[in-house]
Design a protein around this motif. Sequence first.
Motif, PDB file in Angstrom:
ATOM      1  N   ILE A 208       0.854  -1.188   0.000  1.00 46.06           N
ATOM      2  CA  ILE A 208       0.000   0.000   0.000  1.00 46.06           C
ATOM      3  C   ILE A 208       0.888   1.235   0.000  1.00 46.06           C
ATOM      4  N   LEU A 209       0.599   2.159  -0.909  1.00 45.59           N
ATOM      5  CA  LEU A 209       1.332   3.420  -1.003  1.00 45.59           C
ATOM      6  C   LEU A 209       0.450   4.513  -0.407  1.00 45.59           C
ATOM      7  N   LEU A 210       1.033   5.278   0.512  1.00 41.30           N
ATOM      8  CA  LEU A 210       0.292   6.390   1.118  1.00 41.30           C
ATOM      9  C   LEU A 210       1.085   7.666   0.939  1.00 41.30           C
ATOM     10  N   TRP A 211       0.393   8.753   0.682  1.00 37.56           N
ATOM     11  CA  TRP A 211       1.094  10.019   0.527  1.00 37.56           C
ATOM     12  C   TRP A 211       0.257  11.177   1.045  1.00 37.56           C
ATOM     13  N   GLY A 212       0.937  12.291   1.281  1.00 38.89           N
ATOM     14  CA  GLY A 212       0.244  13.499   1.728  1.00 38.89           C
ATOM     15  C   GLY A 212       1.246  14.625   1.843  1.00 38.89           C
ATOM     16  N   ALA A 213       0.960  15.747   1.229  1.00 41.09           N
ATOM     17  CA  ALA A 213       1.879  16.880   1.155  1.00 41.09           C
ATOM     18  C   ALA A 213       3.210  16.402   0.573  1.00 41.09           C
ATOM     19  N   TYR A 214       4.316  16.500   1.337  1.00 42.06           N
ATOM     20  CA  TYR A 214       5.624  16.105   0.804  1.00 42.06           C
ATOM     21  C   TYR A 214       5.975  14.664   1.195  1.00 42.06           C
TER      22      TYR A 214
ATOM     23  N   MET B 287       9.613  14.072  -0.206  1.00 42.07           N
ATOM     24  CA  MET B 287      10.028  14.607  -1.495  1.00 42.07           C
ATOM     25  C   MET B 287      10.175  16.113  -1.348  1.00 42.07           C
ATOM     26  N   LYS B 288      10.822  16.719  -2.340  1.00 42.35           N
ATOM     27  CA  LYS B 288      10.999  18.172  -2.263  1.00 42.35           C
ATOM     28  C   LYS B 288       9.730  18.904  -2.668  1.00 42.35           C
ATOM     29  N   ASP B 289       8.896  18.248  -3.458  1.00 47.44           N
ATOM     30  CA  ASP B 289       7.694  18.921  -3.926  1.00 47.44           C
ATOM     31  C   ASP B 289       6.450  18.177  -3.421  1.00 47.44           C
ATOM     32  N   TRP B 290       5.370  18.863  -3.455  1.00 46.13           N
ATOM     33  CA  TRP B 290       4.068  18.338  -3.038  1.00 46.13           C
ATOM     34  C   TRP B 290       3.678  17.167  -3.949  1.00 46.13           C
ATOM     35  N   LEU B 291       3.060  16.150  -3.355  1.00 44.95           N
ATOM     36  CA  LEU B 291       2.664  14.983  -4.133  1.00 44.95           C
ATOM     37  C   LEU B 291       1.176  15.022  -4.420  1.00 44.95           C
ATOM     38  N   MET B 292       0.826  14.873  -5.692  1.00 48.11           N
ATOM     39  CA  MET B 292      -0.577  15.005  -6.102  1.00 48.11           C
ATOM     40  C   MET B 292      -1.247  13.653  -6.301  1.00 48.11           C
ATOM     41  N   ALA B 293      -0.468  12.621  -6.693  1.00 52.00           N
ATOM     42  CA  ALA B 293      -1.090  11.328  -6.992  1.00 52.00           C
ATOM     43  C   ALA B 293      -0.093  10.209  -6.763  1.00 52.00           C
ATOM     44  N   GLY B 294      -0.616   9.015  -6.494  1.00 54.60           N
ATOM     45  CA  GLY B 294       0.208   7.830  -6.320  1.00 54.60           C
ATOM     46  C   GLY B 294      -0.329   6.709  -7.180  1.00 54.60           C
ATOM     47  N   HIS B 295       0.531   5.737  -7.500  1.00 53.51           N
ATOM     48  CA  HIS B 295       0.126   4.703  -8.453  1.00 53.51           C
ATOM     49  C   HIS B 295       1.044   3.495  -8.303  1.00 53.51           C
ATOM     50  N   TRP B 296       0.495   2.293  -8.488  1.00 53.28           N
ATOM     51  CA  TRP B 296       1.324   1.100  -8.571  1.00 53.28           C
ATOM     52  C   TRP B 296       1.444   0.696 -10.027  1.00 53.28           C
ATOM     53  N   GLY B 297       2.672   0.596 -10.512  1.00 56.69           N
ATOM     54  CA  GLY B 297       2.896   0.198 -11.899  1.00 56.69           C
ATOM     55  C   GLY B 297       2.765  -1.308 -12.066  1.00 56.69           C
ATOM     56  N   LEU B 298       2.688  -1.750 -13.316  1.00 57.24           N
ATOM     57  CA  LEU B 298       2.616  -3.188 -13.575  1.00 57.24           C
ATOM     58  C   LEU B 298       3.955  -3.857 -13.213  1.00 57.24           C
ATOM     59  N   ASP B 299       5.003  -3.035 -13.105  1.00 57.85           N
ATOM     60  CA  ASP B 299       6.320  -3.551 -12.698  1.00 57.85           C
ATOM     61  C   ASP B 299       6.432  -3.633 -11.172  1.00 57.85           C
ATOM     62  N   ASN B 300       5.292  -3.435 -10.476  1.00 58.45           N
ATOM     63  CA  ASN B 300       5.262  -3.524  -9.014  1.00 58.45           C
ATOM     64  C   ASN B 300       6.072  -2.418  -8.329  1.00 58.45           C
ATOM     65  N   ARG B 301       6.282  -1.336  -9.058  1.00 61.23           N
ATOM     66  CA  ARG B 301       6.953  -0.182  -8.459  1.00 61.23           C
ATOM     67  C   ARG B 301       5.910   0.884  -8.127  1.00 61.23           C
ATOM     68  N   ALA B 302       6.246   1.683  -7.121  1.00 57.24           N
ATOM     69  CA  ALA B 302       5.371   2.799  -6.776  1.00 57.24           C
ATOM     70  C   ALA B 302       5.764   4.024  -7.596  1.00 57.24           C
TER      71      ALA B 302
ATOM     72  N   ILE C 120       9.780   5.099  -7.815  1.00 60.40           N
ATOM     73  CA  ILE C 120      10.404   4.687  -6.560  1.00 60.40           C
ATOM     74  C   ILE C 120      11.007   3.296  -6.767  1.00 60.40           C
ATOM     75  N   SER C 121      12.183   3.071  -6.178  1.00 65.20           N
ATOM     76  CA  SER C 121      12.862   1.790  -6.363  1.00 65.20           C
ATOM     77  C   SER C 121      12.044   0.651  -5.776  1.00 65.20           C
ATOM     78  N   ILE C 122      12.307  -0.564  -6.223  1.00 66.11           N
ATOM     79  CA  ILE C 122      11.481  -1.706  -5.842  1.00 66.11           C
ATOM     80  C   ILE C 122      11.573  -1.972  -4.341  1.00 66.11           C
ATOM     81  N   ASP C 123      12.706  -1.593  -3.725  1.00 64.30           N
ATOM     82  CA  ASP C 123      12.816  -1.751  -2.263  1.00 64.30           C
ATOM     83  C   ASP C 123      12.169  -0.576  -1.516  1.00 64.30           C
TER      84      ASP C 123
END
Lengths: 989, 287
Positions: free
Chosen positions: A69-75, A96-111, A123-126
């Motif tokens: 599960i990927l969670l985000w909010g502000a930076y 992150m240095k900038d505000w995050l607007m959206a998150g997603h899981w790729g088919l490569d299992n990366r965030a 984001i790296s697989i680890d």
Amino acid sequence: MVYGHEVDKKSLAFYGSVTSLAFAPKNLLLAGRGSVLSIYDWNSGELLKDIKLFKRNKIQGIAVGLSKILLWGAYSFGIINIPSLLDNFEFTELVMKDWLMAGHWGLDNRAYLVTAHNLLLQISIDCKQLEKVFSCGNECSLYSASVYSTSDDIYVAAGTVFGSIDIWSVNKREVISVLNGHEGSIFNVQFSKCGSKVVSCSDDRSIRVWDIDRETCLAVGWGHMARIWQLKFLENNIISTGEDNTARVWELKQGKLDCVQTWEGHTGRNVWSMAVNGLDETLIATGGADGRIRIWDLDEKPRFIENRRTTDFKSIETAIGKSCGSVKQFAAFNVTSYALSTTGGYILSYDAVNNSWDELFYNQSVVGFSLLKGWTDKPYIAVGDRFGRIYILSQERNSDVLVLEPPTDSCNKTVEMVTISKDNRLYLLVQYGNLQAPWSLFVLLEEKTGPVSLAYASTLESHATFPFSAAAINDSGLLVVGSRFGALAVYAIADDASSKKSVGCWRRIMSEDCITNVIVTHEEPDLTDVLITSRTGVYSVCSVVEEDKKVILQKIHLNRVAKGSIEGAIFIGGDLILWGFKNNYFFVWNESKQYEIMSEVCGGPHRFWHFSIRSLTKFAFLYTKSTALCFASPYSSMLQKYTTSLLQDGSHGREIRAISASSAKNDPDALLVASGSEDTCIRLTNVYNDGRIETLGIFRKHVSGIQELKWSDDGKYLFSSSAREEFVVWQVTIRRSIVYMYPIASAPIESDVPDLRVMDFFAKKVEIAEGVQFFIVTVYSDSTIKVWLFDTTEAKFTLKSAGRYKTCCIFKVSAIIDGENILLLTGGSDGYITCWNLGPIMESVLTQNLDCLPFPEQSWSIRAHQSSIKSMEIMRTEKAIIISGGDDNSVSVIDVNGASCAEQQQKLASAHASTVSSLMVLNDHTILSAAVDQRVRFWSFDESRSKLILERDEYTTVSDTGCISFGWAGDRRVLVIGGAGLAIWNLDM
Amino acid sequence: MGKCSKDKRDLYYRKAKEQGWRARSAFKLLQLDSEFHFLDNISRVVDLCAAPGSWSQVLSRRLASGPNAATIVSVDLQPIAPLPGVITLQADITHPSTLTNILKLFGGEPADFVCSDGAPDVTGLHDLDEYIQGQLILSALTLATSLLREGGTFVAKIFRGRDVDLLYSQLALLFDHVTCAKPRSSRASSLEAFVVCEGYRPRPGWQPESLQLKDTKVPQDLSIASMDQSERAIASFIACGDLSDYDADATYQLEQGVQAVSLDPVQKPTAPPYKTALEKKRAGTLR
């Protein structure tokens, strides 16, 4: 609370906007509430876990992948493994240095994350590193984004601040499609399942569906009354939520986007978050600014109602085989079987399960006359006729009919009947066409076998202009009758046939509108509480008190439902359930928990109708619509997929402006707190020392946002103020665990300027005569100061003096009292604290003089702040000290030397980075300050030097921080912080 | 500003109409200037996010006439109705060509004064609103750093929320004096205030890129410790405007007879994005 990030023992709970929601496997629903992740089992309705994930930032988004599960909010962002979700997992907050607007899981299992400047971060697989950054070359500001993966590319839909949606390909690193048509910033954009379309919304309040390849708008939907925040693109529907507090279901058909359902389940303003369950896409969760989480079933159309049957009157006649005329009134034997009267003089029985009809009774004397009443859950009905006779029918066809004759020949026709059932007794109160005739009271006995029998008939002396409409009886035979003109009459019913006079009659209990229901809620020797409802949408609780052989009525509670009229009421499992009409629909409403149980668009109240309810899942609404009979009931088999539609309760739906903790308690383990908000409501809440809150009541009396709230020292009165010059005194009654409040009086209104706000007030109990009196000072936004004597017994304000400071707004008022000396202190928007000697006025009050005296000249005035004084507290040690907080970020300490002078001892110019909105004296040596910079600071007070020293600095999740209060909940002191949400802290850490 | 019942409520709103200002915010700039006198003796002025143009109006009335008339450039994405002595540019302040165009109008000379009264679409999610407002200020500041002469002044609207202290510390690297100022015409109940940055003098080694969040360097340290080290500072606070000035929080009883007169707006309100939705709502077709 379990903490993922760090030990933060002070925070017990946060009740504010639900900023993110997502369904996860095994019936889990994840919710971002502030920086805390709450995990629920939506099926059982249980809260399984609360985990604080981010240090400061709120969780704005959750993306559930296959195993993570990927969670985000502000930076901030972070990742949780799904299998360990309910265990004590390790969580690392990454930034992150900038505000995050959206998150997603790729088919490569990366965030993947999208920044507010249109960059896609891989984001790296680890999950430990930022691996790659993709840009389409246009790094403009976004308000929204979403990501779509195919086997060979990733696409980003970027909702820009300029009104366009740019779709870009990560492989090509360029924009492949620009969708123009919206006006204003794009607040949300979502891909369709196949990825060929997107749905979007913007500041223009429309929803648009687009074909990406052809860059064309396929459909536009209008319906939201304000801005739209969330969208989901389902297989067959689009779901939206917005600032108008609704969630809506849309259907896309032949180039048209139609709103097919509107769900109103939140209070205040803004439904911020929404999620759809993954598999069958039939459950929708919504999260609001009110802190509530609601569950909706897309399959229920509309909500709950499965059985809806419409039968034309003609086909009823066909079924009976007689021309019985059109259907008039209904009475219920139970939730599924009814008796109906017709214009042709027939009484029919109706079985709603089999949709079958039968003739039950016919009499010439009821032709064109159709008065019909039943008893709750009893298989009998009463039919009144043209000659004042009553026929008691049983549900069984061809059973004996009991005929009840009127007491005299001159009674004329039966006009109204009210029924009450109590154990095996059936009470029937009858009013006749001859208004001089007494009312009849028939008491029937239900036998174990055989028909019902008459125990006795007696008469009640009627009152003039008292057409009765509802009644209830207590265990000792006290009958309380309500009228169509809003009056109440009380009779003592002894078990005999004698004629009775009323022991009390009171007019205009709430208004001159019909009393629609009377319920006995509490009984003790010589005291009976009744709840009465009115067609105007107001309900009240009154105590009928027997005192020295006299019966008096005390109003102890008054409130108004958020919508429509009240036609009936019942308590189910401790919850007050109300029903009535609003506009063209009928609704059933849980007033205690504040949510709608069902609604049915029937065309409005002008029709014959009947509502029966036995439990929250067993009820039915029967009504006529032109020449047809309609029956609506919930799922007969209760196929409901979840136990509660209100998964999480919350607080106000708008900014909280005032909080006050009471010294009185209705639960020894809880702190009783009143809060007032821009939503105009006052809430009473019990706060427990584990952070739990329980709503005790929501009071709608003020017509504008609440400015200030304070309890009397003993907790028996609450004072509230707002714009339109409103200042209200509430009387508080604690009956077992129920807290009742009655607005006994409002201060006289003298101006017609709606903006004139009662900014603050000071109320002090004075002892002059019998009863309870208060010495009250109110201060206004036009610089006026008014001094009142308020008598609670007569509910009367007497103006003792009125003056004016300057022309600026007075924000704060307080007083220093030494015996009969009273120094009033005002804090204005010019930054000055001014002292007024009210000693002579107080003296006049104490000698029971009711004259209005001239307002005194100011004793001294001292500039404490550069601009508005937003908070002011008095600290009493050997001397009196004023601590004040300003819009200028500063805190000031002033020594008061009586009415002669005062001296500023300390000015903490940068006590906070923003407006110091609230101050609180915790004890003789500790002061708390709260400011809009979302910090609460603890200061120790050095009495010898009159100086504050900063001891602790804490961050609060509550933004727009505006008010604080504290008190004991069980064995711990809790701090309650209000603003955009409500936070509960443990003060004894 | 439309023609509405607000006339009766907000004194500055009414005063603005009486005095011919396009928006009540004109008083905010006037009151700021009465404290800081930043409009004295300046000749090249830029107003960013200028629509509907009330600050430009103040600049026009103060600076556009006389022998030493200043060159005033007003920039916004929205069109601004013409004002005497003001050159209006319909442009995106983040676009590089905007800088070139302004400098061209100044004949290559740097500006004395740059201001911005811009605010985003406020959503009610305070964190997001403060972030977007911060971005707007950084965009204005980025442009200002390329436009201002040494010693020049920058004035911008801020929201005093939870991270305002981070902004102050960034500004302190660029200007001699950074003050947080609140004019009396701005309500105490609003988060709004203004940063007045005087004496533009970037510290040696300061890079314009440090204002950018678009850091594309990889791999990157993502630990929260990097965030915690951010410098925070509190700018000194000054309330502006005479105490005898009207107070934005106060309620004024209008003199008899005044109330009946509803003043026409100085300029028709610009069409909001939700204009169509409002029309549908009024027509009863929105449900």
